[in-house]
Design an enzyme around this catalytic site. Structure first.
Site, PDB file in Angstrom:
ATOM      1  N   ASP A 118       3.783 -42.675 -27.890  1.00 55.94           N
ATOM      2  CA  ASP A 118       5.194 -42.486 -27.537  1.00 55.94           C
ATOM      3  C   ASP A 118       5.760 -41.317 -28.321  1.00 55.94           C
ATOM      4  O   ASP A 118       6.233 -41.454 -29.436  1.00 55.94           O
ATOM      5  CB  ASP A 118       5.995 -43.756 -27.843  1.00 55.94           C
ATOM      6  CG  ASP A 118       7.450 -43.620 -27.384  1.00 55.94           C
ATOM      7  OD1 ASP A 118       7.869 -42.497 -27.044  1.00 55.94           O
ATOM      8  OD2 ASP A 118       8.158 -44.641 -27.370  1.00 55.94           O
ATOM      9  N   ALA A 134       0.832  -1.208   0.000  1.00 54.03           N
ATOM     10  CA  ALA A 134       0.000   0.000   0.000  1.00 54.03           C
ATOM     11  C   ALA A 134       0.863   1.254   0.000  1.00 54.03           C
ATOM     12  O   ALA A 134       2.020   1.234   0.419  1.00 54.03           O
ATOM     13  CB  ALA A 134      -0.905   0.003   1.231  1.00 54.03           C
ATOM     14  N   HIS A 169      12.293 -39.856 -32.075  1.00 50.80           N
ATOM     15  CA  HIS A 169      11.747 -40.557 -33.223  1.00 50.80           C
ATOM     16  C   HIS A 169      11.262 -39.629 -34.326  1.00 50.80           C
ATOM     17  O   HIS A 169      10.747 -40.085 -35.337  1.00 50.80           O
ATOM     18  CB  HIS A 169      10.603 -41.470 -32.771  1.00 50.80           C
ATOM     19  CG  HIS A 169      11.023 -42.437 -31.712  1.00 50.80           C
ATOM     20  ND1 HIS A 169      11.922 -43.451 -31.943  1.00 50.80           N
ATOM     21  CD2 HIS A 169      10.707 -42.518 -30.392  1.00 50.80           C
ATOM     22  CE1 HIS A 169      12.124 -44.129 -30.823  1.00 50.80           C
ATOM     23  NE2 HIS A 169      11.402 -43.573 -29.867  1.00 50.80           N
ATOM     24  N   GLY A 174      11.221 -49.066 -31.241  1.00 47.24           N
ATOM     25  CA  GLY A 174      11.420 -50.516 -31.177  1.00 47.24           C
ATOM     26  C   GLY A 174      10.081 -51.233 -31.187  1.00 47.24           C
ATOM     27  O   GLY A 174       9.901 -52.257 -31.856  1.00 47.24           O
ATOM     28  N   ILE A 209      15.040 -42.372 -35.281  1.00 45.40           N
ATOM     29  CA  ILE A 209      14.915 -43.825 -35.430  1.00 45.40           C
ATOM     30  C   ILE A 209      13.479 -44.266 -35.143  1.00 45.40           C
ATOM     31  O   ILE A 209      12.728 -43.580 -34.457  1.00 45.40           O
ATOM     32  CB  ILE A 209      15.887 -44.582 -34.499  1.00 45.40           C
ATOM     33  CG1 ILE A 209      15.630 -44.223 -33.031  1.00 45.40           C
ATOM     34  CG2 ILE A 209      17.332 -44.292 -34.889  1.00 45.40           C
ATOM     35  CD1 ILE A 209      16.375 -45.118 -32.050  1.00 45.40           C
TER      36      ILE A 209
HETATM   37  P1  NAI Z   1       3.171   3.684   8.243  1.00 47.90           P
HETATM   38  O1  NAI Z   1       4.526   4.130   8.607  1.00 47.90           O
HETATM   39  O2  NAI Z   1       2.298   4.611   7.477  1.00 47.90           O
HETATM   40  O3  NAI Z   1       2.428   3.213   9.521  1.00 47.90           O
HETATM   41  C1  NAI Z   1       3.074   2.586  10.597  1.00 47.90           C
HETATM   42  C2  NAI Z   1       2.650   3.211  11.881  1.00 47.90           C
HETATM   43  O4  NAI Z   1       3.199   2.465  12.958  1.00 47.90           O
HETATM   44  C3  NAI Z   1       3.137   4.636  12.056  1.00 47.90           C
HETATM   45  O5  NAI Z   1       2.069   5.504  12.254  1.00 47.90           O
HETATM   46  C4  NAI Z   1       4.085   4.584  13.229  1.00 47.90           C
HETATM   47  O6  NAI Z   1       4.061   5.747  14.036  1.00 47.90           O
HETATM   48  C5  NAI Z   1       3.582   3.396  13.993  1.00 47.90           C
HETATM   49  N1  NAI Z   1       4.595   2.815  14.861  1.00 47.90           N
HETATM   50  C6  NAI Z   1       5.894   2.603  14.579  1.00 47.90           C
HETATM   51  N2  NAI Z   1       6.520   2.072  15.630  1.00 47.90           N
HETATM   52  C7  NAI Z   1       5.594   1.896  16.603  1.00 47.90           C
HETATM   53  C8  NAI Z   1       5.628   1.361  17.898  1.00 47.90           C
HETATM   54  N3  NAI Z   1       6.755   0.887  18.426  1.00 47.90           N
HETATM   55  N4  NAI Z   1       4.492   1.302  18.594  1.00 47.90           N
HETATM   56  C9  NAI Z   1       3.327   1.797  18.073  1.00 47.90           C
HETATM   57  N5  NAI Z   1       3.263   2.328  16.844  1.00 47.90           N
HETATM   58  C10 NAI Z   1       4.378   2.375  16.112  1.00 47.90           C
HETATM   59  O7  NAI Z   1       3.350   2.326   7.456  1.00 47.90           O
HETATM   60  P2  NAI Z   1       2.337   1.379   6.708  1.00 47.90           P
HETATM   61  O8  NAI Z   1       2.805   1.265   5.343  1.00 47.90           O
HETATM   62  O9  NAI Z   1       0.939   1.725   6.931  1.00 47.90           O
HETATM   63  O10 NAI Z   1       2.673   0.013   7.401  1.00 47.90           O
HETATM   64  C11 NAI Z   1       1.822  -0.699   8.246  1.00 47.90           C
HETATM   65  C12 NAI Z   1       2.339  -2.103   8.413  1.00 47.90           C
HETATM   66  O11 NAI Z   1       2.283  -2.767   7.187  1.00 47.90           O
HETATM   67  C13 NAI Z   1       3.779  -2.182   8.867  1.00 47.90           C
HETATM   68  O12 NAI Z   1       3.932  -3.277   9.746  1.00 47.90           O
HETATM   69  C14 NAI Z   1       4.521  -2.444   7.604  1.00 47.90           C
HETATM   70  O13 NAI Z   1       5.735  -3.096   7.842  1.00 47.90           O
HETATM   71  C15 NAI Z   1       3.542  -3.302   6.893  1.00 47.90           C
HETATM   72  N6  NAI Z   1       3.728  -3.343   5.438  1.00 47.90           N
HETATM   73  C16 NAI Z   1       3.448  -2.277   4.656  1.00 47.90           C
HETATM   74  C17 NAI Z   1       3.621  -2.353   3.288  1.00 47.90           C
HETATM   75  C18 NAI Z   1       3.235  -1.236   2.416  1.00 47.90           C
HETATM   76  O14 NAI Z   1       3.293  -1.416   1.187  1.00 47.90           O
HETATM   77  N7  NAI Z   1       2.836  -0.123   2.935  1.00 47.90           N
HETATM   78  C19 NAI Z   1       4.182  -3.545   2.674  1.00 47.90           C
HETATM   79  C20 NAI Z   1       4.400  -4.623   3.570  1.00 47.90           C
HETATM   80  C21 NAI Z   1       4.172  -4.503   4.902  1.00 47.90           C
END
Ligand code: NAI
Length: 714
Positions: free
Chosen positions: A491, A195, A496, A514, A511
């Protein structure tokens, strides 16, 4: 079905101050849930903290008429977040572990801190928060947990070693929580999102970034958390309005040793590697029990001494398959008695007996027993040659329908230069009766010297031919398209048909199969000794000795010894034996016209005429320079057996009489014609002795010498 509601449910979303977590919180709240919006409010790399992020989402929910409270704790202190839920709403039903940070570095540059921080937030944070909620879930007999993984974890991603490790760790964590929670209706699943968020703004391309709205993933996460969703222990990937389940799959694998008392050597592993890693028959295993169960059953098969399993195959065929096969082995309307192999409405329609080798071959091809015949060696189809074949008829064989075959490996012999693999196939008809037994000996070139026995006890032996001249010999030319036609019966080995593949396998050109030469031979044998009745065949055994090139002439020498007909097949053009040690056992002998009255026979001289045909085709002008239309009357045992026309005017040579009057008619016995062609009988002498009768233009006949002499090498 009504809308899915979260009325009365308390939902905790960690890291809900932004990105995906925010979208989840808003959706849950809009569906009636009381939401704890947790967010530390730190930076993208886990630095700092502020209450702003969580507060703004809580405000948004409240503005929309929903219920929410903010929580500013770090997930590392998960119990505090759960306490917020209990303090404010008195319960917790759903926990979405979403908080996350990045500290991307190439692997070599990852510091302890980069490692620890990422693991602390993703893995330990999810552990702590879930562990705090778990006893409550258990007590109430209900709970929904979502862990957040990533494609970086599932597949790896440059610069994200710490993050990948933590994200894959979450899959393992969720898998076990799913198992431990199941009996209390606690489900734990994993979301793999992609996302647009601040975590991905500099990772994803801008145009794609715009399409990856977190709102498109939120419904997937919310559904996983609904009481009506039974999914548990799943990994669900979702992005851009799409979702799919991810599975870990395992290959069929390979045994690495033959006996339980054997060890496993490095070389065993190397030699089996292809099968260890082939994902062709890979499957997903649903549990650790299933995974280890498969191992246990292979151990069990060692203990019972049946390391190789029996495998079955169903051969579903119609009359058309039998006809196609008959054409493939040269059955032709020009041969008396062969219409019944080619026409399903013929009153005696039948498949050729050798057709029933096909179900066995299919069973062998589809089984894994050949490839895995020698523990520690993987055998590829490119290195195998058909060595011997045996077929025996035991019960009713249908002309169409289904035949069920079971294939088993009975013996593997160490022949030094290669391995002889003996496979038995039992074929049952639809009534369940054992109808056919086949045995195939396959020679795997280069697979020998594995310490196996040199001679076996299970092979149906070949039989030496009687020590006398053959009783009958029948020749028939194969077509240049013989292999192209035969392969349609199942086959399709490119050896073949494909010149390049033939070259790779060490042959100058493709070939013939057989089994095709065998079909030819048995068909000719039937003509001589069974009057074309295939139901008289009880059994047949043959050894394949040399390859045949499509277009070559096959000569089948036959010896009758009671009901056993020995045969040997050779290629006329090269005078090499291609099938030997062979015989057919008949229920009873029924002499065909060939044996009784040679008039319909294929004569020895046929091969010479085939040669002349080829020569005239190759150099029609030479033939035309001689000119004249010659009629040959070939006799056998004093009776005229066949007529051949050599129309040299038009450069055409064919069986039968010419349309008009021949210029010269020559009458000669089959064997004398052979002697003449071999240069052992001079035409003049033959004429003087009365062995060659000539009527019509005698002078013209003298001009024939060069054409006939050309075959002296025969
Ligand atoms: P984001 O950075 O927008 O949201 C993450 C939120 O977690 C932030 O608001 C941050 O303040 C909060 N946070 C960080 N450390 C914290 C802690 N120790 N305690 C409480 N809150 C904390 O990132 P996003 O993209 O929304 O990610 C959400 C989850 O999805 C994450 O776990 C990320 O690794 C995972 N993810 C996201 C992908 C993407 O394409 N956006 C892809 C794969 C995984």
């Amino acid at each position: 079905m009504g809308d899915l509601s979260f009325d009365g449910r308390v939902v905790v979303v960690t890291g809900a101050g932004a990105g995906l977590g925010r979208a989840y919180a808003l959706l849950f709240a809009s569906r009636g849930a009381k939401v704890v919006v947790n967010d530390l409010g730190g930076g993208r790399h886990g630095d700092g903290s502020s209450s702003k992020a969580a507060d703004s989402v809580v405000d948004e929910i409240r503005r929309n008429g929903g219920t929410a409270v903010a929580d500013y704790n770090s997930v590392v202190e998960g119990e505090k977040i759960v306490k917020t839920a209990l303090d404010n709403f008195g319960r917790i039903d759903v926990l979405v572990n979403n908080a996350g940070i990045l500290r991307d570095k190439s692997f070599a540059r990852i510091s302890d801190q980069d490692w620890d921080l990422v693991h602390a937030v993703h893995l330990k944070g999810s552990f702590k928060t879930t562990q705090a909620a778990f006893p409550i879930f258990k007590k109430q007999g209900y709970g929904r947990v979502v862990m957040t993984s990533s494609n970086s974890g599932l597949y790896g991603n440059f610069g994200q070693a710490n993050y990948s490790a933590a994200k894959m760790g979450l899959v393992g964590l969720a898998s076990t929580i799913a198992i431990e929670g199941a009996k209390n209706n606690i489900h734990c699943n994993v979301i793999v999102p992609t996302a647009a968020s601040r975590l991905t703004e500099d990772i994803l391309p801008p145009d794609i970034f715009a399409e990856l709205k977190p709102e498109l993933i939120a419904p997937v996460v919310a559904y996983l958390c609904h009481e009506s969703c039974s999914e548990n222990g799943a990994v669900i990937e979702s992005a851009a309005g799409w979702a799919g389940k991810c599975h870990i799959i395992r290959s069929n694998g390979s045994l690495l040793r033959t006996k339980i008392t054997d060890g496993v050597t490095l070389e065993n592993v190397r030699d089996n590697w292809q099968r260890v890693t082939s994902m062709e028959d890979a499957e997903h295993l649903n549990s650790i029990q299933e995974a280890t169960g498969a191992l246990m059953s292979s151990l069990e098969s060692f203990r019972s001494g049946h390391a190789q399993k029996q495998e079955s195959d169903v051969y579903d065929f119609t009359e058309k398959d039998a006809i196609l096969y008959a054409l493939g082995v040269g059955a032709s309307l020009k041969n008396k008695n062969e219409l019944k192999f080619l026409y399903e409405n013929h009153e005696d329609f039948a498949a050729l007996p050798t057709f029933y080798i096909l179900p066995a071959m299919r069973a062998i091809f589809t089984s894994s027993s050949l490839e895995s015949a020698i523990p520690g060696k993987s055998i590829s189809l490119a290195q195998v040659l058909h060595g011997e074949q045996y077929i025996e008829f035991l019960g009713n064989v249908p002309r169409d329908g289904k035949l069920m075959s079971t294939c088993s490996l009975v013996e593997v012999l160490d022949k030094g230069s290669g391995a002889a693999i003996v496979q038995d196939v039992e074929t049952f008809n639809e009534q369940g009766e054992l109808a056919i037994r086949n045995q195939t000996v396959t020679f795997a070139v280069g697979a020998g010297n594995f310490g196996g026995p040199r001679t076996g006890t299970k092979i149906v032996p070949c039989q030496p031919k009687p020590n006398r001249k053959p009783d009958i010999s029948i020749s028939e030319k194969t077509s240049v398209d013989q292999a192209a036609l035969y392969r349609l019966s199942g086959d399709s080995n490119p050896l073949h048909i494909d010149p390049n593949m033939a070259m790779v396998a060490g042959f100058k050109q493709p070939i013939l199969h057989g089994l095709c030469s065998l079909g030819f031979s048995v068909r000719m044998l039937l003509r001589a000794y069974a009057d074309g009745d295939s139901t008289l065949v009880k059994a047949c055994k043959a050894r394949f000795m040399k390859p045949v090139i499509p277009g070559q002439t096959l000569k089948v020498d036959l010896w009758k010894e009671g009901n056993r007909i020995h045969f040997e097949t050779s290629v006329v053009e090269s005078n090499t034996v291609v099938i030997g040690g062979a015989y057919v056992d008949l229920i009873s002998v029924r002499m065909g016209p060939i044996a009784n009255n040679v008039s319909a026979a294929t004569l020895e001289s046929d091969a010479i005429f085939q040669f002349i045909i080829d020569q005239v085709k190759a150099d029609p002008n030479k033939a035309k320079s001689i000119g004249g239309v010659f009629l040959y009357k070939i006799t056998k045992n004093g009776k005229e057996a066949k007529q051949w026309t050599m129309d040299l005017k038009n450069a055409k040579v064919y069986e039968g009489a010419p349309e008009g009057k021949p210029s010269t008619t020559l009458t000669i016995a089959d064997e004398d014609f052979m002697l003449m062609a071999q240069g052992k009988l001079q035409p003049q002498a033959a004429f003087m002795k009365g062995k060659l009768k000539i009527t019509g233009n005698i002078m013209l006949a003298q001009k024939l010498a060069p054409i006939l002499k050309a075959n002296a090498k025969l």
